[in-house]
Design a protein around this motif. Structure first.
Motif, mmCIF file in Angstrom:
data_model
loop_
_atom_site.group_PDB
_atom_site.id
_atom_site.type_symbol
_atom_site.label_atom_id
_atom_site.label_comp_id
_atom_site.label_asym_id
_atom_site.label_seq_id
_atom_site.Cartn_x
_atom_site.Cartn_y
_atom_site.Cartn_z
ATOM 1 N N GLN A 45 0.815 -1.201 0.000
ATOM 2 C CA GLN A 45 0.000 0.000 0.000
ATOM 3 C C GLN A 45 0.855 1.260 0.000
ATOM 4 O O GLN A 45 0.432 2.314 -0.461
ATOM 5 N N MET A 46 2.064 1.150 0.554
ATOM 6 C CA MET A 46 2.948 2.306 0.597
ATOM 7 C C MET A 46 3.814 2.380 -0.645
ATOM 8 O O MET A 46 4.678 3.270 -0.755
ATOM 9 N N GLY A 47 3.652 1.442 -1.520
ATOM 10 C CA GLY A 47 4.423 1.466 -2.752
ATOM 11 C C GLY A 47 5.854 0.987 -2.599
ATOM 12 O O GLY A 47 6.723 1.333 -3.377
ATOM 13 N N MET A 48 6.079 0.189 -1.543
ATOM 14 C CA MET A 48 7.424 -0.353 -1.411
ATOM 15 C C MET A 48 7.353 -1.875 -1.271
ATOM 16 O O MET A 48 6.279 -2.465 -1.192
ATOM 17 N N SER A 49 8.502 -2.470 -1.280
ATOM 18 C CA SER A 49 8.516 -3.927 -1.207
ATOM 19 C C SER A 49 8.500 -4.386 0.248
ATOM 20 O O SER A 49 8.925 -3.658 1.148
ATOM 21 N N GLY A 50 8.042 -5.575 0.478
ATOM 22 C CA GLY A 50 7.851 -6.097 1.819
ATOM 23 C C GLY A 50 9.034 -5.984 2.752
ATOM 24 O O GLY A 50 8.919 -5.407 3.848
ATOM 25 N N PRO A 51 10.161 -6.500 2.357
ATOM 26 C CA PRO A 51 11.322 -6.503 3.261
ATOM 27 C C PRO A 51 11.744 -5.111 3.709
ATOM 28 O O PRO A 51 12.433 -4.985 4.725
#
Lengths: 235, 235
Positions: A45-51
């Motif tokens: 949702q924040m436009g970044m990847s999980g890690p």
DNA sequence: TGTACATCAGTGAACGCGCGTTCACTGATGTAC
DNA sequence: TGTACATCAGTGAACGCGCGTTCACTGATGTAC
């Protein structure tokens, strides 16, 4: 100009991103409840990847614990500031409590909802809970003080005059007087202990039923019921 | 000998296995909470493969809904049978309620705990909830009836004699009198409506806080607090 | 009683999914001289 | 001001896991004649 207390841009960015992660987490909780909270979903949702989130929280558990801590903290602040207002009494506290609960039901349930079997809150959270009770005790004691001789929530029982200890609440108050770990370093008299507890439990009964939707369809206005109970508690 | 009402061995086996699935489900809920309930895990624990359970439940959702229904059903039965006991009053009901709650906290929370956003109980469950309120209304009305002129939970306010409507609860009772969808086909007078609601909300406040562990470490005995509130509610 | 068929419980493989979490790596930002 | 280095945010691939659910199939149980 010293660097003490000054945040570097990186630090500012860090705290800001931590805050945004928490905001998204609250949104997710509002949408699907606490069990549905997912780090990957927040990241997406924040436009970044999980890690990436692992730069900001050690893991899902730490994030949830932090949310619980924040929830307790905000309740403690709400109660404390309501209690600190000039001319404040238990009625003011009661209204502050309901406002806080209605403001974010899922936050309320994170504190007072179904416990997760096996989860134990860290000590600092327990300490905040104690803070909340202390605020209640303060207000209850103030009220008991001003109403000495006319126990506001206690009808004088048969044969019990002012100051008597044979009223309908005498037994409970005697028990509380002997079991007051939670109020160990608080000077509140037994009547105030009872009053604070009853205030707390009655209002939570109303709030948890209202927020869980158990009043829907019944027709009456939960606020009226709340006011009614508050009137009984503060006279 | 007709076959009507007689179960074939296969039918008996079916109902028996459905029951066992539910039992395991409750065990899982007790161990990890409702969100942790998993069909595959139940199957494994029963020594069968996952898909086998689909012979007995259409899916996870149906199983959970069934558990919720059973929980409501058992509460309604507990309350009704307590209310039906000879010489029963609200105190008896209160004790039955607490016994039911303590008997299985997770079952309690399935009914009164944190709501799952978006979940709506089917109509038949709502009907059981109404049944519970009806039992409370019965008991409250009986009590109000026998104590006519001395509103058991209401102190006579200043200038309010028996039968007066200017007591401290007058406003709430007036509101309830005009908003009684939930008691539409129940003859209980306003005072009984108020009494039933207050009974319900106060006791749930105590129970949910107790079962969620919010009293742990405070020192006092939750039963004493419960009794104290019950005394106030039934005098 | 015995045979032919229908019903139904349960299996095992498979699908697609999302989860938390680790790891090596890239690229940008800040710091030291 | 400019260069060399260290710090740190974020990525993408990967691991292992358990989930709900479907599907074709086997084998046992019940039913009909």
């Amino acid at each position: 100009m010293t660097a003490v207390g000054k945040e570097t841009p990186r630090e500012r960015y860090r705290t800001q991103l931590r805050a945004e992660i928490k905001e998204r987490a609250w949104e997710q909780i509002a949408a699907a409840g606490a069990p549905g909270l997912s780090l990957n979903a927040i990241a997406k949702q924040m436009g970044m990847s999980g890690p990436a989130l692992y730069r900001y929280f050690a893991g899902r558990d730490e994030l949830i614990t932090e949310l619980i801590r924040d929830a307790y903290r905000s309740l403690a602040d709400a109660v404390r500031s309501a209690a600190a207002a000039p001319g404040s009494d238990l009625a003011v506290l009661g209204h502050a409590l309901r406002a806080w609960a209605l403001d974010d039901p899922q936050r309320y349930f994170l504190v007072y909802g179904t416990p997760v079997p096996g989860y134990h809150a860290p000590d600092d959270i327990t300490a905040i809970a104690a803070e909340i009770m202390a605020s209640l005790l303060d207000a209850a004691q103030r009220m008991t003080g001003t109403a000495v001789g006319t126990p506001a929530d206690g009808r004088p029982g048969p044969g019990s005059g002012p100051g008597s200890d044979t009223g309908p609440d005498a037994r409970l108050e005697a028990h509380l007087a002997e079991h007051r770990q939670w109020a160990a370093d608080h000077p509140a008299p037994p009547a105030a202990l009872r009053r604070a507890l009853v205030f707390w439990t009655r209002l939570h009964g109303l709030l948890s039923l209202e927020l869980a939707g158990h009043f829907t369809g019944m027709g009456f206005d939960p606020a009226e019921l709340y006011e009614g109970e508050l009137r009984r508690l503060t006279r």
